[in-house]
Every structure is written in structure tokens, then in C-alpha cells.
Design an enzyme around this catalytic site. Structure first.
Site, PDB file in Angstrom:
ATOM      1  N   THR A 204       0.831  -1.201   0.000  1.00 23.07           N
ATOM      2  CA  THR A 204       0.000   0.000   0.000  1.00 23.07           C
ATOM      3  C   THR A 204       0.863   1.247   0.000  1.00 23.07           C
ATOM      4  O   THR A 204       2.013   1.219   0.435  1.00 23.07           O
ATOM      5  CB  THR A 204      -0.956   0.029   1.222  1.00 23.07           C
ATOM      6  N   ARG A 205       0.291   2.327  -0.521  1.00 21.35           N
ATOM      7  CA  ARG A 205       0.906   3.635  -0.363  1.00 21.35           C
ATOM      8  C   ARG A 205      -0.117   4.588   0.227  1.00 21.35           C
ATOM      9  O   ARG A 205       0.038   5.797   0.181  1.00 21.35           O
ATOM     10  CB  ARG A 205       1.443   4.146  -1.713  1.00 21.35           C
ATOM     11  N   HIS A 209      -7.932   2.109   5.463  1.00 21.78           N
ATOM     12  CA  HIS A 209      -9.310   2.398   5.807  1.00 21.78           C
ATOM     13  C   HIS A 209      -9.999   1.067   6.094  1.00 21.78           C
ATOM     14  O   HIS A 209      -9.405  -0.001   5.948  1.00 21.78           O
ATOM     15  CB  HIS A 209      -9.972   3.166   4.662  1.00 21.78           C
ATOM     16  N   HIS A 212      -9.721  -1.767   3.529  1.00 17.20           N
ATOM     17  CA  HIS A 212      -8.437  -2.477   3.468  1.00 17.20           C
ATOM     18  C   HIS A 212      -8.310  -3.453   4.637  1.00 17.20           C
ATOM     19  O   HIS A 212      -7.800  -4.560   4.494  1.00 17.20           O
ATOM     20  CB  HIS A 212      -7.265  -1.499   3.503  1.00 17.20           C
ATOM     21  N   ARG A 298      -8.342  -3.377  -6.312  1.00 18.75           N
ATOM     22  CA  ARG A 298      -8.735  -2.638  -7.513  1.00 18.75           C
ATOM     23  C   ARG A 298      -7.659  -1.599  -7.843  1.00 18.75           C
ATOM     24  O   ARG A 298      -7.059  -1.012  -6.962  1.00 18.75           O
ATOM     25  CB  ARG A 298     -10.085  -1.961  -7.306  1.00 18.75           C
TER      26      ARG A 298
END
Ligand SMILES: [Zn+2]
Length: 400
Positions: A204-205, A209, A212, A298
Site C-alpha cells: 500500500t501507499r 481504511h 483495506h 482494484r
């Protein structure tokens, strides 16, 4: 190598690369290196050097030679046939290249400081035509509005290929989250020590939330451990600052995850925003860190409207699963449904958009900049507070 080395999964290509020089040899080479032609590394070059040296990019042992580069760009493979989707190249300006002969040793530097020695096996052109081919094949666009393409076009016009040996770490290794900067050899040991036989990697960057969290925990119901591996290399200016993100990860892990099932580490790669190709790259790197599974959601590693929502998942269907080894977990867009009272996806909820809570990245950023709390259905309050505080501090410091 230690006994539990390959407990989870073999590195890509079978052997974990280690290009870090140690002891007396290192001292001798470093001394000799001072006399060599100095090649300055940009931010991406520094990241790539660290990744190569630690084995995160196994089986690469340096910057790509032309046979590997060409086949990677055109076929997503190295010259030996191994799957590889993103070129790892060292670009220099023409006048510097003119001072270097093939077969010569040079030093790779960070602001004049010697970090590594490279034997330049090959010099080859990085003309505008070459860059445009890479842009078209790897980024699927030749538009300069794409941040990855813009960086590619801005690099020097000659590529140097050859093996590297690291004699000193880039500054970031010592100053940016050294306690979380686990190398692949370290994470493999840490997984083994925890008794994990299967580990899912999460790239992730962005902050985590609720959606996730749902995806990670759904995956964690199936495997032994979660390796939360946020990228901390160069990103776009409008991404949330790294130290704020790390603080938000620590907050959610502390309050909502079982400590013995999660490991937080940082991934020092630069973002390419190459979407599907970068998803493969991210998966291969996590395989080297010892992950058996990898989550692709996505628009993984996407930017703007350059890639279709699930392109980064579908690209994995273009070759036999054995070619990559790591198992893909594909997740659909997840969100909170008011009727279900839970995080769902279109796959699991029969209701419709009216009941679903959506916030775009831009909306989240705007709310944070206005000092507004994010809705609890969207973000854990502990995380929202860290983000609000981080954005406020950055504004006061004049960064945003
Ligand atoms: Zn529902």
C-alpha cells in the site's frame, strides 16, 4: 544459509541474492572505490540499489543489461525466460557515459558519497525512441502527464548494465524507519520464528481504511500471517506523507490486529505507477521477502485513468501460475453497506449504491484538509485522528 530459510517459499529464480559487502573486503573495496568514476544515483536509483543489494529483486544482481532490458520491456521476461515485468535500469547523461568504458568499474554515489561498486558490463542507448517504447509497453501510455512516464523521459540518454556490490547504505536506510526496514533475509527469519507457513503480503501507499482492513483480515482467515508492507520510496507529491501513514498503520495495528499474526515492514521501492506491470513486480518482490500469497485489489499501482479497475489482476492470467509462484488473492472494491451493517463488496452484498458508503481519495484528502473527522464506517477513528493531526502539522510546517 540458515535451516529455516526456505520454509515459506523459494525466492524468485531460486536463490536469495545478497550483494552487500562486509568486513575487510568491504573496507578494501571502499578505499579503491574512491578512485573510480562516480555515477550519481537519483531517488529511484537509490531505492533500486537497496532492493538489489538486499535480494528484494532476486535474481537481479545489478542493473539490467540490454538482453534483459529488451526482453523485459517486450515480453515481461528476463533473457533466461524468468518472469520480470519492470525494467531496473541505471540511466546516466551522455557526457558521463563517454568517460566510462565497458568492463570498467565505477562507483554509485549519493551526493558524492560512495555506496556501491558496479562493473559496467555494457553501455546502451536510452534514446527518446527507447524511452517511448518502454513507456508504451510498461506504462501503456506515452503521455508525459503520467508520473512514471515523466520520470522515465527525464532520465539520462545512456543505460549502464552490470553487477553491483554495496559497500555503504543509502542515507534513507539509516534515517527513514530503520526499525521497520527489514530485509528479505530478515523477514524470512521473522516469519519462521513466528511459525508462519503461509504469509500474505499487502502492498500500500495509502492509509488503511476499513475496506483495506476487511480485505487483509479476510485473507488472514486463510493464511498464518499478514505482512503489511507499505511502500516508502519516492511517491507523488499528493500522496499522504510517509511518516503520517506509518503512524496510522501503527495505530490500527495496535488497536485492531492480533500482534502475533501481523508484521509491519517498509518496502523501500519507488512507485512507478505502472499499474498491471507493477502489480507483478510488487508480487515478485514480496515472494522474495517470503510471502506465499499477495493481495491485488482494484487499480493496484494505478494512477489517473490509465488502467482499467481490474487490469492489475487480469494480467496474472497471461502466464502460467507457476511462472510467478506466489499465489494471488484477488479482491473486489470493498465498502461499508448500511443495510448489511458491514464491509462488503458487490460480490457479497445484494443492496445498491444508495446503501454503500463511498469516499474517493480526493474526498478523503479534502475532508482531512478541512479538519473534518472521516466517517466511522469508512475509517477507524484512531486512524482518522492520526491523519488529521498529520495533515495539520504538515500545513503548519508549510508542506501542503
Ligand atoms: Zn448490503
Amino acid at each position: 544459509m540458515s535451516e529455516s530459510y526456505y520454509d515459506t517459499i523459494s525466492p524468485h529464480g531460486g536463490v536469495l541474492v545478497d550483494r552487500v559487502m562486509r568486513g575487510e573486503v568491504r573496507e578494501a573495496v571502499r578505499e579503491r572505490a574512491e578512485q573510480m568514476v562516480k555515477v550519481p544515483l537519483d531517488q529511484m536509483g537509490l531505492s533500486d540499489l537497496e532492493l538489489v543489494a538486499t535480494g528484494a529483486l532476486s535474481p537481479l544482481t545489478g542493473f539490467m543489461r540490454k538482453v534483459d532490458y529488451d526482453r523485459c520491456v517486450e515480453e515481461m521476461r528476463l533473457a533466461n525466460g524468468l518472469l520480470w515485468s519492470i525494467p531496473i535500469t541505471l540511466a546516466v547523461e551522455q557526457d558521463l557515459a563517454d568517460r566510462i568504458k565497458e568492463g570498467q568499474e565505477v562507483t554509485l554515489c549519493e551526493e558524492g558519497r560512495v555506496l556501491a561498486v558496479m562493473e559496467v558490463a555494457e553501455k546502451y542507448p536510452n534514446s527518446q525512441e527507447v524511452k517511448e517504447r518502454e513507456a508504451r509497453e510498461v506504462y501503456r501510455t506515452t503521455e508525459e502527464d503520467h508520473p512514471g512516464v515523466a520520470r522515465l523521459y527525464g532520465r539520462g540518454e545512456v543505460l549502464l548494465g552490470g553487477d553491483v556490490w554495496l559497500v555503504d547504505w543509502p542515507t534513507a536506510v539509516k534515517t527513514e524507519f530503520p526499525e521497520l526496514r527489514h530485509t528479505p533475509a530478515e523477514t524470512r527469519r521473522m516469519f519462521a520464528r513466528r511459525g508462519w507457513r503461509s504469509v500474505v503480503g499487502f502492498q500500500t501507499r495509502n492509509p488503511i481504511h476499513r475496506a483495506h482492513e476487511y480485505i487483509q483480515k479476510t485473507a488472514l482467515e486463510i493464511v498464518d500471517g499478514l505482512f503489511l508492507h507499505p511502500l516508502v520510496g519516492e511517491t507523488k507529491e499528493d500522496d499522504i506523507p510517509t511518516e503520517v501513514r506509518i503512524a496510522s498503520y501503527q495505530a490500527i495495528l495496535r488497536d485492531y490486529y492480533p500482534a502475533e499474526r501481523v508484521l509491519l515492514g517498509v518496502f523501500p521501492a519507488a512507485m512507478r505507477y505502472a499499474g498491471p506491470r507493477e502489480a507483478i513486480f510488487h508480487a515478485i518482490a514480496r515472494k522474495n521477502y517470503g510471502c506465499t500469497h499477495f493481495i491485488v485489489g482494484r487499480d493496484h499501482a494505478g494512477v489517473g485513468k490509465y488502467y482499467g479497475t481490474y487490469d492489475a489482476q487480469n494480467i496474472f492470467d497471461e502466464f502460467p501460475p507457476g511462472d510467478i509462484g506466489i499465489v494471488l488473492f484477488r479482491f473486489e472494491h470493498a465498502f461499508f453497506c448500511k443495510k448489511c451493517g458491514a464491509i462488503v463488496s458487490a460480490k457479497t452484498c445484494p443492496h445498491g449504491k444508495d446503501d454503500w458508503v463511498f469516499l474517493s481519495g480526493t474526498q478523503v484528502r479534502e475532508m482531512l484538509e478541512r479538519g473534518e473527522m472521516l466517517p466511522e464506517e469508512f475509517t477507524r477513528p484512531e486512524v482518522a485522528r492520526v491523519l488529521l493531526e498529520g495533515v495539520r502539522r504538515h500545513r503548519e510546517a508549510g508542506d501542503v
